[in-house]
Scaffold this motif. Structure first.
Motif, PDB file in Angstrom:
ATOM      1  N   PHE A  20      33.430  45.485  36.037  1.00 44.94           N
ATOM      2  CA  PHE A  20      33.231  46.065  35.345  1.00 44.94           C
ATOM      3  C   PHE A  20      32.010  46.775  35.839  1.00 44.94           C
ATOM      4  CE2 PHE A  20      29.599  45.124  32.609  1.00 44.94           C
ATOM      5  CZ  PHE A  20      29.384  44.634  31.467  1.00 44.94           C
ATOM      6  N   SER A  33      37.710  44.031  33.156  1.00 47.37           N
ATOM      7  CA  SER A  33      37.459  43.765  34.749  1.00 47.37           C
ATOM      8  C   SER A  33      37.827  42.324  33.900  1.00 47.37           C
ATOM      9  CB  SER A  33      35.634  43.606  34.402  1.00 47.37           C
ATOM     10  OG  SER A  33      35.063  42.857  33.171  1.00 47.37           O
ATOM     11  N   ALA A  34      38.248  41.393  32.382  1.00 44.07           N
ATOM     12  CA  ALA A  34      38.416  40.241  32.891  1.00 44.07           C
ATOM     13  C   ALA A  34      40.172  40.435  33.275  1.00 44.07           C
ATOM     14  CB  ALA A  34      38.102  40.429  31.339  1.00 44.07           C
ATOM     15  N   PHE A  42      35.201  40.317  39.585  1.00 48.82           N
ATOM     16  CA  PHE A  42      34.848  40.337  38.020  1.00 48.82           C
ATOM     17  C   PHE A  42      33.521  41.674  38.089  1.00 48.82           C
ATOM     18  CE2 PHE A  42      32.201  39.679  33.699  1.00 48.82           C
ATOM     19  CZ  PHE A  42      33.705  40.179  32.538  1.00 48.82           C
ATOM     20  N   GLN A  96      33.460  49.851  36.282  1.00 47.64           N
ATOM     21  CA  GLN A  96      33.940  50.616  34.568  1.00 47.64           C
ATOM     22  C   GLN A  96      32.495  50.970  33.995  1.00 47.64           C
ATOM     23  OE1 GLN A  96      36.783  51.026  33.652  1.00 47.64           O
ATOM     24  NE2 GLN A  96      36.501  51.899  32.283  1.00 47.64           N
ATOM     25  N   PHE A 102      30.459  48.268  27.046  1.00 44.49           N
ATOM     26  CA  PHE A 102      30.630  46.913  26.931  1.00 44.49           C
ATOM     27  C   PHE A 102      31.890  46.211  27.293  1.00 44.49           C
ATOM     28  CE2 PHE A 102      30.611  42.518  26.048  1.00 44.49           C
ATOM     29  CZ  PHE A 102      29.898  41.485  27.295  1.00 44.49           C
ATOM     30  N   VAL A 103      32.403  46.222  25.792  1.00 45.24           N
ATOM     31  CA  VAL A 103      33.629  46.364  25.068  1.00 45.24           C
ATOM     32  C   VAL A 103      34.967  46.618  26.147  1.00 45.24           C
ATOM     33  CG1 VAL A 103      36.096  47.024  23.503  1.00 45.24           C
ATOM     34  CG2 VAL A 103      33.102  46.139  22.951  1.00 45.24           C
ATOM     35  N   CYS A 104      34.816  47.890  27.007  1.00 40.28           N
ATOM     36  CA  CYS A 104      35.850  48.884  27.593  1.00 40.28           C
ATOM     37  C   CYS A 104      35.490  47.560  29.169  1.00 40.28           C
ATOM     38  CB  CYS A 104      35.896  49.916  27.613  1.00 40.28           C
ATOM     39  SG  CYS A 104      36.198  50.520  26.612  1.00 40.28           S
ATOM     40  N   ALA A 105      34.476  47.572  29.598  1.00 42.61           N
ATOM     41  CA  ALA A 105      34.319  46.602  30.746  1.00 42.61           C
ATOM     42  C   ALA A 105      34.626  45.335  31.402  1.00 42.61           C
ATOM     43  CB  ALA A 105      32.725  46.890  31.560  1.00 42.61           C
ATOM     44  N   LEU A 106      34.182  44.029  29.745  1.00 38.87           N
ATOM     45  CA  LEU A 106      34.579  43.343  29.944  1.00 38.87           C
ATOM     46  C   LEU A 106      36.251  42.817  29.930  1.00 38.87           C
ATOM     47  CD1 LEU A 106      33.508  40.332  29.641  1.00 38.87           C
ATOM     48  CD2 LEU A 106      33.692  40.466  26.880  1.00 38.87           C
ATOM     49  N   PHE A 107      36.438  44.326  28.767  1.00 35.27           N
ATOM     50  CA  PHE A 107      38.107  44.530  29.149  1.00 35.27           C
ATOM     51  C   PHE A 107      39.182  44.210  30.298  1.00 35.27           C
ATOM     52  CE2 PHE A 107      42.453  44.818  27.566  1.00 35.27           C
ATOM     53  CZ  PHE A 107      43.081  43.613  26.628  1.00 35.27           C
ATOM     54  N   GLN A 115      28.006  49.679  23.048  1.00 35.85           N
ATOM     55  CA  GLN A 115      28.537  48.936  23.002  1.00 35.85           C
ATOM     56  C   GLN A 115      30.509  48.661  22.881  1.00 35.85           C
ATOM     57  OE1 GLN A 115      28.281  49.636  18.403  1.00 35.85           O
ATOM     58  NE2 GLN A 115      26.576  47.553  18.619  1.00 35.85           N
TER      59      GLN A 115
END
Length: 280
Positions: free
Chosen positions: A102, A17-18, A98, A105, A10-15, A7
Motif C-alpha cells: 500500500f 495491495s489487497a 499489505f 503504491q 487510495f482506490v489504486c493502492a487498496l486494490f 481518492q
C-alpha cells in the motif's frame, strides 16, 4: 494535491495491495514477485478509465509520469527487495505485506504527481529549464541502479564473498544503462520537431552528447583531477560502505555535468542562429 488525487491513489493502492497480498501468499502463481510490478502499473490505468469515477474529472496526475515513477520504484524494489519478510505467523506476514504494498503504491503515485508538476511547470528560463528537464528524465533510473550497486558494503567479508566477483560486470552494465538513457533523452527531448533551423538543432544534440561524454570519460577514465579534490572522494563518494550518501552525491555530480553539457549546446545553437539572422 487535491481530493481527487487522494481518492484515485487510495482506490489504486487498496486494490493493488489487497490482490497482490492474496496472490503472493496463496501460491497460485509461479512468479509472485512479478504480481506487484504488473498490478501497480496496470491498475491505475484501469481506474483512470472508469467512466463513473468523479475523481477522474480533475485528476492532476498525468499517467505518463505515473509510468515513469513506476519504473523508478520497480528498479528500486527489485534491487532492495522491500517485500521480503521472514515472519512465521501467516496473518502478521499478510498484514506487513499489505501495508508495504500500500505504501509503495502511494509513493508511486506521489512521485508521479511530483513529475507531473515538475515537467508541466511554466518554462520561463530557457536553457536552464531545458537542462532541468533533461536532468529530471536522465538521473532517477540509472542512479537508483548505480547507487544500489555502490551501496553494497564490501567491508563485510560475507557480503564481499557474495558480490565481489560480479561487481565489475554490474558497474559496466550500469554505465551502459546511463549511456543509453542519456543519449535517448538528449535526442528525443531536443529533437527539432517544428524548428526553422533543424540542422543547427541537430548540431546542438551532437555537441551536447559529445560534451557530456567527454566530461564523464575525463572523470571515469583517468583524466586530471586536482589532489585536493581527490582527497575528498572517499568522504563525498563513500563507495561500497553501505552509506546512503552514495545515492545522492554521484547523482548530483552527474546532474551538474548534464546541465553544463546542455547549456553549452544551447549557447552554440543560439550563437549560430544569431549569426545567420545578422547575415540576412
Amino acid at each position: 494535491m487535491n481530493k481527487s488525487f487522494w481518492q484515485f491513489t487510495f482506490v489504486c493502492a487498496l486494490f493493488v495491495s489487497a490482490v497482490t497480498t492474496v496472490l503472493s501468499l496463496s501460491g497460485a502463481l509461479s512468479l509472485p514477485v512479478l504480481v506487484f510490478p504488473v498490478l501497480s502499473l496496470v491498475i491505475p490505468f484501469m481506474v483512470r478509465r472508469l467512466k463513473n469515477a468523479k475523481f477522474n474529472d480533475d485528476l492532476p496526475l498525468h499517467m505518463g509520469y505515473h509510468t515513469y515513477s513506476w519504473a523508478w520504484w520497480t528498479v528500486f524494489s527489485f534491487l532492495h527487495t522491500p517485500f521480503s519478510f521472514n515472519v512465521d505467523n501467516g496473518i502478521t506476514k499478510a498484514l506487513l505485506l499489505f501495508v508495504v504494498y500500500f505504501i509503495v503504491q502511494v509513493l508511486i503515485e506521489l512521485c508521479g504527481l511530483l513529475g507531473t508538476k515538475f515537467f508541466n511547470r511554466t518554462h520561463r528560463l530557457g536553457m536552464i529549464d531545458e537542462a532541468l528537464d533533461i536532468i529530471g528524465y536522465i538521473i532517477p533510473i540509472p542512479f537508483l541502479y548505480i547507487g544500489s550497486i555502490l551501496h553494497i558494503d564490501l567491508q563485510d567479508p560475507m557480503v564481499y564473498f557474495m558480490y565481489a566477483s560480479s561487481m565489475n560486470v554490474n558497474i559496466l552494465f550500469a554505465e551502459l544503462v546511463l549511456l543509453l538513457v542519456s543519449l535517448l533523452v538528449f535526442v528525443f527531448y531536443l529533437y527539432p520537431r517544428d524548428l526553422a533551423y533543424k540542422g543547427v538543432r541537430l548540431l546542438r544534440i551532437v555537441i551536447t552528447a559529445a560534451m557530456w561524454l567527454a566530461m564523464n570519460a575525463h572523470i571515469l577514465y583517468g583524466g586530471y583531477i586536482p589532489e585536493f579534490i581527490l582527497s575528498l572522494v572517499p568522504t563525498v563518494f563513500p563507495t561500497y560502505q553501505g552509506n546512503p550518501l552514495i545515492f545522492i552525491t554521484p547523482a548530483l555530480l552527474e546532474a551538474g555535468m548534464i546541465g553544463v553539457a546542455v547549456i553549452i549546446g544551447a549557447l552554440v545553437e543560439r550563437g549560430i542562429i544569431s549569426q545567420r539572422r545578422e547575415s540576412i
